[in-house]
Design a protein around this motif. Structure first.
Motif, mmCIF file in Angstrom:
data_model
loop_
_atom_site.group_PDB
_atom_site.id
_atom_site.type_symbol
_atom_site.label_atom_id
_atom_site.label_comp_id
_atom_site.label_asym_id
_atom_site.label_seq_id
_atom_site.Cartn_x
_atom_site.Cartn_y
_atom_site.Cartn_z
ATOM 1 N N TYR B 8 0.851 -1.180 0.000
ATOM 2 C CA TYR B 8 0.000 0.000 0.000
ATOM 3 C C TYR B 8 0.886 1.230 0.000
ATOM 4 O O TYR B 8 2.035 1.167 0.418
ATOM 5 C CB TYR B 8 -0.836 0.048 1.286
ATOM 6 C CG TYR B 8 -1.799 -1.083 1.458
ATOM 7 C CD1 TYR B 8 -3.080 -0.998 0.912
ATOM 8 C CD2 TYR B 8 -1.466 -2.209 2.199
ATOM 9 C CE1 TYR B 8 -3.986 -2.025 1.090
ATOM 10 C CE2 TYR B 8 -2.370 -3.241 2.383
ATOM 11 C CZ TYR B 8 -3.627 -3.149 1.823
ATOM 12 O OH TYR B 8 -4.527 -4.155 1.997
ATOM 13 N N ASN B 9 0.341 2.352 -0.444
ATOM 14 C CA ASN B 9 1.017 3.583 -0.078
ATOM 15 C C ASN B 9 0.211 4.216 1.039
ATOM 16 O O ASN B 9 -0.924 3.822 1.308
ATOM 17 C CB ASN B 9 1.237 4.512 -1.269
ATOM 18 C CG ASN B 9 -0.050 4.936 -1.914
ATOM 19 O OD1 ASN B 9 -0.945 5.403 -1.246
ATOM 20 N ND2 ASN B 9 -0.145 4.760 -3.229
ATOM 21 N N ALA B 10 0.815 5.195 1.714
ATOM 22 C CA ALA B 10 0.209 5.730 2.923
ATOM 23 C C ALA B 10 -1.159 6.357 2.662
ATOM 24 O O ALA B 10 -2.026 6.364 3.537
ATOM 25 C CB ALA B 10 1.153 6.741 3.566
ATOM 26 N N THR B 11 -1.365 6.864 1.439
ATOM 27 C CA THR B 11 -2.662 7.471 1.119
ATOM 28 C C THR B 11 -3.777 6.427 1.135
ATOM 29 O O THR B 11 -4.851 6.651 1.699
ATOM 30 C CB THR B 11 -2.610 8.124 -0.282
ATOM 31 O OG1 THR B 11 -1.361 8.776 -0.416
ATOM 32 C CG2 THR B 11 -3.717 9.115 -0.455
ATOM 33 N N LEU B 13 -3.749 3.619 2.751
ATOM 34 C CA LEU B 13 -3.946 3.194 4.137
ATOM 35 C C LEU B 13 -4.761 4.217 4.908
ATOM 36 O O LEU B 13 -5.592 3.867 5.739
ATOM 37 C CB LEU B 13 -2.599 2.987 4.838
ATOM 38 C CG LEU B 13 -1.915 1.663 4.583
ATOM 39 C CD1 LEU B 13 -0.603 1.620 5.334
ATOM 40 C CD2 LEU B 13 -2.788 0.501 5.044
#
Lengths: 337, 267
Positions: B8-11, B13
């Motif tokens: 995932y990227n933090a966005t 998540l």
């Protein structure tokens, strides 16, 4: 093991390869192991020709030789540190998180290890195009927290999205998966553009799953993780941070009073709290750089309106384990500064 | 091969973490210090405290809170209660559940009626006494959860109890970490909140005070949020909650009380 193919040498024609195959000489290794005279009679090549092929194979497949001058130039041109952009920490670290080496962040529960790691993740992508891989083994990565830190620092929503896109997170739940992940990165199956930093938070969470096993399988896993990590950090020029935990145990020192004559002997019991880095003896010397984090206890939790915690970072290098430098960082709504 | 690992990227998540509301405690003070207005879904929360500090009461309150209707910003979901120490009484739970629902009813007006019988059906109780019983249940938890997809809260009261006997110290740590890895994997995938209670124990000679949570120092790293409950003045109905560890908020103290209706703010 590589198969014996035509491209290895001009003498190896299709018909020769076929004959060899019929005689169960399939891989390069088989070819090297077989007696030269037997190969010569099988392939109808002369003995010097067979030996020539062998030489060629050795040359092609051995490890490369690099001379010192090239090494030196390489070391001058490649980057050595990933700056943490926390001024006092960078000063103590001498530039930042070292590239090509393993760094350990260690401390007791709730002392701010994950907070520091999240901050390092933000800082390393904030001012550059690099991306960071956060390997989360216990769900401690909080995107909400990242967003809150960025928001508190007045970052615009557009920049916030850009920064958060560059922070990659993967959840790993056991050692086997961690090894597969590292091998995939190593072999290029898993490609992450401009990867500059890998953070594993935390390793003991996976290792402790094998705690108490009789077969010491955990040690095998740990060894493979270390080897793969070292390869990746060297080859891909990344920093590698492993989060470790500390446990405490207590020594009881009973000091006998000097005068034994007195009728009631009062024994003074002093307790010595000792801190122990987890992951066992093997791991202790693996990290090249060790950051031990301690929470400073001299603050009043009731009247702490700023909600700010001071954390002390003690830095030790494997080149001189006796020399410890430290700095104090502030942890609050703005993150770690 | 790379599809094995979802990166995932933090966005992404952030979207997952904020897509569902947290579980409120019915005490605004407590919700405030917990960060995201209550107990965060998808993470492990540990409640620590001496006996009588209100751990079980808070758990029961959360089981009721998880039923708050969607109109009021709640989850309208179900709860699973894994009872390992026989602290649970259904009468007390009914009390808390019905007064919590009555409060919801009061806010919504009489337009929607909540049937008490239906509300009780949204509560699942498992009695897991002993280590084998407990491990066996956790082993088949994934199947259980796919049968009952509306469960958004799992309570284990208490996590320390099954490990009191029949296992060596080393094996205990190993087993505990394996169980928790599996539990959190499901919790994150299905966005379920997991709340564990833990007892206190005495370790003489520690610099930070002799009374600490049981299961040792290694365990204290495992949960994402650790909340210590205390009853500082035993005769007064005053409870304090301190965040010992959190990945989202700072360490703060909240006051609350336990009434016959459940967990409430002090007026």
């Amino acid at each position: 093991m590589n198969a014996l193919e035509r491209k290895e040498h001009v003498y190896l024609t299709e018909s020769i390869l076929k004959t060899l195959k019929q005689n169960r000489i399939i891989t390069l290794f088989d070819f090297l192991q077989e007696e030269a005279e037997k190969l010569s009679t099988l392939t109808k090549l002369t003995l010097p020709q067979v030996l020539e092929i062998r030489q060629e194979i050795f040359k092609k497949h051995s490890a490369h030789l690099i001379n010192g001058a090239t090494l030196f130039i390489n070391s001058l041109t490649c980057k050595k540190y990933i700056p943490t952009h926390i001024t006092s920490l960078d000063e103590v670290l001498g530039g930042g998180i070292p590239v090509g080496l393993i760094t350990e962040v260690c401390g007791l529960a709730g002392c701010g290890k994950s907070q520091l790691c999240m901050q390092l993740a933000i800082n390393s992508v904030k001012e550059s195009d690099d991306s960071v891989l956060y390997v989360d083994t216990k769900g401690d990565f909080s995107a909400v927290r990242i967003q809150k830190i960025l928001d508190a620092n007045g970052v615009s929503y557009k920049d916030m999205a850009l920064i958060m896109l560059k922070i990659r997170v993967v959840h790993i739940w056991n050692m086997e998966d961690l090894i597969t992940l590292l091998e995939n990165i190593k072999n290029g199956i898993l490609k992450i553009e401009k990867l500059s930093l890998i953070i594993v938070d935390s390793l003991p969470c996976l290792m402790l799953q094998h705690f108490g096993d009789e077969n010491k399988i955990g040690l095998t896993f740990l060894n493979r993780v270390v080897n793969n990590s070292r390869y990746i950090s060297k080859e891909f020029q990344t920093g590698f941070i492993y989060v470790n935990i500390q446990t405490r145990w207590i020594d009881q020192d009973v000091s006998e009073p000097e005068e034994i004559e007195s009728s009631c002997t009062v024994k003074d019991i002093t307790y010595n709290e000792k801190r122990n880095r987890c992951l066992g003896k093997y791991w202790q010397t693996i990290p090249a750089l060790l950051l031990v984090i301690e929470k400073c206890s001299d603050y009043d939790i009731e009247n702490n309106y700023e909600n700010c915690v001071m954390i002390k970072v003690i830095v030790t290098r494997h080149t001189n384990p006796l020399l410890a430098e430290n700095c104090t960082l502030k942890l609050n709504a703005l993150g770690v500064t | 091969m790379s599809s094995d690992f979802k990166i995932y990227n933090a966005t992404e998540l952030w979207q997952i973490e904020t897509s569902l509301p947290s579980i409120p405690t019915f005490s605004q003070n407590l919700d405030k210090i917990l960060g995201n207005d209550g107990i965060q879904l998808g993470s492990l929360t540990e409640l620590l405290g001496l006996s009588g500090s209100g751990k079980t009461q808070l758990c029961l309150q959360l089981c009721a809170s998880v039923q708050i209707p969607k109109i009021l910003g709640g989850l309208n979901s179900e709860a699973l209660y894994v009872d390992t120490n026989a602290n649970f009484t259904v009468e007390r739970f009914k009390e808390i559940l019905f007064s919590s629902l009555a409060k919801c009813q009061e806010i919504m007006g009489s337009s929607i009626l909540i049937k008490e019988e239906d509300a009780l059906k949204k509560f699942h109780y498992v009695k897991a006494f002993g280590l084998e019983n407990f491990c066996a249940f956790l082993y088949q938890l994934p199947n259980f959860l796919s049968d009952k997809p509306h469960i958004k809260l799992i309570i284990i009261d208490s996590i320390a109890f099954p490990f009191k006997e029949g296992i060596s110290l080393k094996q205990r740590t190993g087993l505990l970490f394996r169980l928790m890895a599996d539990l959190q994997k499901i919790a994150l995938n299905k966005q379920i909140a997991v709340v564990l209670t833990n007892e206190m124990t005495t370790r003489i000679g520690l610099s930070t005070g002799a009374i600490v949570g049981s299961l040792g120092d290694t365990w204290s790293h495992r949960c994402n949020m650790r909340l210590l409950l205390t009853a500082p003045e035993p005769l007064k109905n005053l409870r304090l909650a301190v965040i010992l560890k959190s990945n989202v908020t700072a360490e703060r103290v909240a006051k609350f009380q336990i009434t016959s209706d459940g967990i409430r703010d002090i007026q």
